[in-house]
Design an enzyme around this catalytic site. Sequence first.
Site, mmCIF file in Angstrom:
data_model
loop_
_atom_site.group_PDB
_atom_site.id
_atom_site.type_symbol
_atom_site.label_atom_id
_atom_site.label_comp_id
_atom_site.label_asym_id
_atom_site.label_seq_id
_atom_site.Cartn_x
_atom_site.Cartn_y
_atom_site.Cartn_z
ATOM 1 N N ASP A 174 13.748 -75.871 6.858
ATOM 2 C CA ASP A 174 13.161 -74.559 6.514
ATOM 3 C C ASP A 174 12.688 -74.510 5.033
ATOM 4 O OD1 ASP A 174 11.840 -72.240 6.999
ATOM 5 O OD2 ASP A 174 13.775 -71.177 7.555
ATOM 6 N N THR A 225 5.995 -71.472 4.658
ATOM 7 C CA THR A 225 5.091 -70.310 4.339
ATOM 8 C C THR A 225 3.928 -70.439 3.318
ATOM 9 O OG1 THR A 225 6.575 -69.347 2.631
ATOM 10 C CG2 THR A 225 7.198 -68.667 5.057
ATOM 11 N N LYS A 264 8.443 -70.046 13.745
ATOM 12 C CA LYS A 264 8.545 -71.406 13.486
ATOM 13 C C LYS A 264 10.000 -71.986 13.659
ATOM 14 C CE LYS A 264 7.224 -70.375 9.074
ATOM 15 N NZ LYS A 264 6.905 -69.193 9.281
ATOM 16 N N ARG A 290 8.878 -60.699 14.804
ATOM 17 C CA ARG A 290 10.115 -60.278 14.252
ATOM 18 C C ARG A 290 10.056 -58.737 14.033
ATOM 19 N NH1 ARG A 290 11.530 -63.819 9.607
ATOM 20 N NH2 ARG A 290 12.674 -65.161 11.072
#
Length: 365
Positions: free
Chosen positions: A118, A167, A73, A226
């Site tokens: 974020d 999320t 993202k 990740r």
Amino acid sequence: MSPYDFEPADRLVRAGADGEDQAVEAALRPKLLDEFIGQERVREQLSLVLQAARKRGAAPDHVLLSGPPGLGKTTLSMIIAAELNAPIRITSGPAIQHAGDLAAILSSLTEGEVLFLDEIHRMSRPAEEMLYMAMEDYRVDVIVGKGPGATAIPLELPPFTLVGATTRAGLLPPPLRDRFGFTGHMEFYAPAELERVVHRSAALLDVAIDPAGAAEIAGRSRGTPRIANRLLRRVRDYAQVRHDGVVDREIAAQALKVYEVDARGLDRLDRAVLDALLRLFGGGPVGLSTLAVAVGEEAETVEEVAEPFLVREGLLARTPRGRIATAAAWQHLGLTPPAHSAAARTGVPAQSELFPAGGAAAEES
């Protein structure tokens, strides 16, 4: 509070990012949409939005990116700015606790700038309400003074593009969700896509790796780039210290065995939960609190950190009577399920296990 606040910082397969991850990710991030691997549907839709905005010579619609952490993202937000040839301002929801914090950021934006917010679902309610007007009318009202003498001074903002990342999209209030012109949901990566990610990262990190080695790392990465990049760095260390630096399947498997990440991507905590559920409680059902005590962890850690992946892998089921292991869990740990357990034999909990007699609620959820 985010579910990932419960995640142990030393966990190799954690989805969150620490300082080392952030530093490495900055070097590994693709700069353009054409370089971004995976998320084909989101990439195509986003490409249309950006191309149309460039042709109109206007700022594109506000963008909301949702999905589990570690899927790209933040990378996509930076790509949006690069594709628009615009600067980017980065902040997060927890950092904006007052409307004044948001007003200070918005008032300093330049025309066409990208604001990346974020964890937008963790922003304070007063700041959310200010953001509604800023997104829709490019204007904020700054309150000067207190009490009856307070005055609202309208402040015009230049056109900008907000990129929000979350999320937990379900926690966003509908008025905020509705103001995003484009919403993209990030999905977990397929193993083949993760192999491409590993190969690309290995080239940038100057790591010699063969296709079998990349496939071994990708298969243990829980569908998350990740984690794939983190495992690659640990395998690289092992290969350089104990071998000649070249990563193949055998060396990757040996390295990840040292770091306690098994063939399905389960780590020590995941296996501890399954082991307690199978050996101590015969596959369940067992309540969350009891299972957490048996593992020696907080109930929130078991529920928010270990269980989501175990459920997604089909190794554990949540039922009204408690947690139940599936046949795949017994097989993965190499144990024989007891004959009385329908869930263990078939992989699907029996109706009586899912819905106890009389519809009584579980003692522990």
